[in-house]
Design an enzyme around this catalytic site. Structure first.
Site, PDB file in Angstrom:
ATOM      1  N   CYS A 101       0.919  -1.216   0.155  1.00 49.63           N
ATOM      2  CA  CYS A 101       0.172   0.037  -0.059  1.00 49.63           C
ATOM      3  C   CYS A 101       0.643   1.266  -0.031  1.00 49.63           C
ATOM      4  O   CYS A 101       1.773   1.400   0.651  1.00 49.63           O
ATOM      5  CB  CYS A 101      -0.919   0.130   1.177  1.00 49.63           C
ATOM      6  N   ASP A 108      -0.264  -6.022   0.343  1.00 48.95           N
ATOM      7  CA  ASP A 108      -1.503  -6.524  -0.410  1.00 48.95           C
ATOM      8  C   ASP A 108      -1.056  -7.987  -1.258  1.00 48.95           C
ATOM      9  O   ASP A 108      -0.150  -7.767  -2.020  1.00 48.95           O
ATOM     10  CB  ASP A 108      -1.970  -5.249  -1.567  1.00 48.95           C
ATOM     11  N   VAL A 123       6.600 -12.559 -24.183  1.00 47.77           N
ATOM     12  CA  VAL A 123       7.229 -12.538 -22.999  1.00 47.77           C
ATOM     13  C   VAL A 123       7.647 -13.823 -22.547  1.00 47.77           C
ATOM     14  O   VAL A 123       6.947 -14.787 -22.541  1.00 47.77           O
ATOM     15  CB  VAL A 123       6.210 -11.615 -22.110  1.00 47.77           C
ATOM     16  N   SER A 125       8.543 -16.220 -19.693  1.00 50.24           N
ATOM     17  CA  SER A 125       8.096 -16.429 -18.211  1.00 50.24           C
ATOM     18  C   SER A 125       8.671 -16.064 -16.851  1.00 50.24           C
ATOM     19  O   SER A 125       8.238 -15.706 -16.006  1.00 50.24           O
ATOM     20  CB  SER A 125       7.268 -17.672 -18.083  1.00 50.24           C
ATOM     21  N   HIS A 142      -3.747  -0.742  -6.522  1.00 55.86           N
ATOM     22  CA  HIS A 142      -4.191  -2.068  -7.088  1.00 55.86           C
ATOM     23  C   HIS A 142      -4.329  -1.650  -8.626  1.00 55.86           C
ATOM     24  O   HIS A 142      -3.988  -2.345  -9.421  1.00 55.86           O
ATOM     25  CB  HIS A 142      -5.435  -2.876  -6.701  1.00 55.86           C
TER      26      HIS A 142
END
Length: 201
Positions: A101, A108, A123, A125, A142
Site C-alpha cells: 500500500c 497487498d 514475453v 515467463s 491495485h
C-alpha cells in the site's frame, strides 16, 4: 456370422487388419487400399529453437539471477513468436502477486491473469516472474499496478491484444478487482467485448 478381414496392403507386413467392428466408419476395400498406397508424408518434426531465436533470453537457466528489490521493467525479456500467421491466445496465471500500500506500507496480495494474442514477440515467463516480484517492495494501488503491467507488457511485445485482470484480497471488507486491456486496430471489437464481459452481474 464372422466378417472377413481386409488383407494388409503390400509392404505392410505388421499392419493390423481392419474389421468393420473396429470403427464406426465403414471403409470399402478400394478406399482402404488407396489410402495405404499414398506416399507417406514426412512427419512434422519439432525443432528446438536456435541460438539466434533465443537471443535476448538471459534469465532462463541462469543460476546467478538476483531477485529485485524494487519495481524494474528492464527485467522483462522476449522471444520470437514462431506462429505469427495466426491469432492464438496465451494465458498467464499469476496467483502470488504482492505489492505494498503506498500510504501504509502494508502488503497487498493479488491474483493476476494476463492474457494476450501475440504479434512478433512474446514475453519470457521467468523474466515475467522476476518483473512481478519487483512489485513486492513497491508501493502502488491495485489499479495502478494492473495498468502499469499492461503498459509495460504492451511496450515490450506490441501484441495484437492484451489484458490484465487482478483479483485482490479484501482489505477493510472491500475487494478490488481491476481490469485493463488494449488492442491493435484489428482487435478493437474484442477489446470492447472483454471490457463489457468483466462488469459484475
Amino acid at each position: 456370422m464372422s466378417h472377413a478381414a481386409h488383407p494388409s496392403p503390400p509392404g505392410c507386413r505388421n499392419a493390423r487388419p481392419v474389421r468393420p467392428q473396429d470403427s464406426t466408419i465403414s471403409l470399402n476395400s478400394d478406399i482402404f487400399f488407396s489410402i495405404w498406397r499414398q506416399p507417406q508424408r514426412a512427419a512434422y518434426v519439432k525443432k528446438m529453437r536456435s541460438k539466434e531465436e533465443l537471443q535476448g533470453v538471459t534469465l532462463l537457466g541462469n543460476q546467478n539471477v538476483k531477485y529485485p528489490t524494487d519495481y524494474d521493467p528492464r527485467l522483462l525479456e522476449t522471444f520470437v513468436n514462431k506462429h505469427p500467421d495466426r491469432d492464438y491466445l496465451v494465458c498467464l496465471d499469476c496467483p502470488e502477486f504482492t505489492t505494498l500500500c503506498p500510504k501504509t506500507g502494508q502488503p497487498d496480495f493479488g491474483h493476476l491473469y494476463i492474457s494476450y494474442i501475440p504479434g512478433e514477440r512474446m514475453v519470457e515467463s521467468k523474466s515475467l516472474k522476476l518483473y512481478l516480484f519487483s512489485f513486492r517492495n513497491h508501493g502502488d494501488f491495485h489499479e495502478d499496478c494492473v495498468n502499469i503491467i499492461l503498459r509495460d507488457l504492451w511496450e515490450l511485445m506490441q501484441p495484437r491484444y492484451l489484458e490484465v485482470r487482478g483479483r485482490f484480497m479484501p482489505r477493510g471488507g472491500i475487494s478490488i478487482n481491476p481490469f485493463a486491456s488494449r488492442a491493435d486496430q484489428a482487435h478493437q471489437d474484442l477489446c470492447r467485448q472483454r471490457m463489457l464481459a468483466n462488469f459484475p452481474e
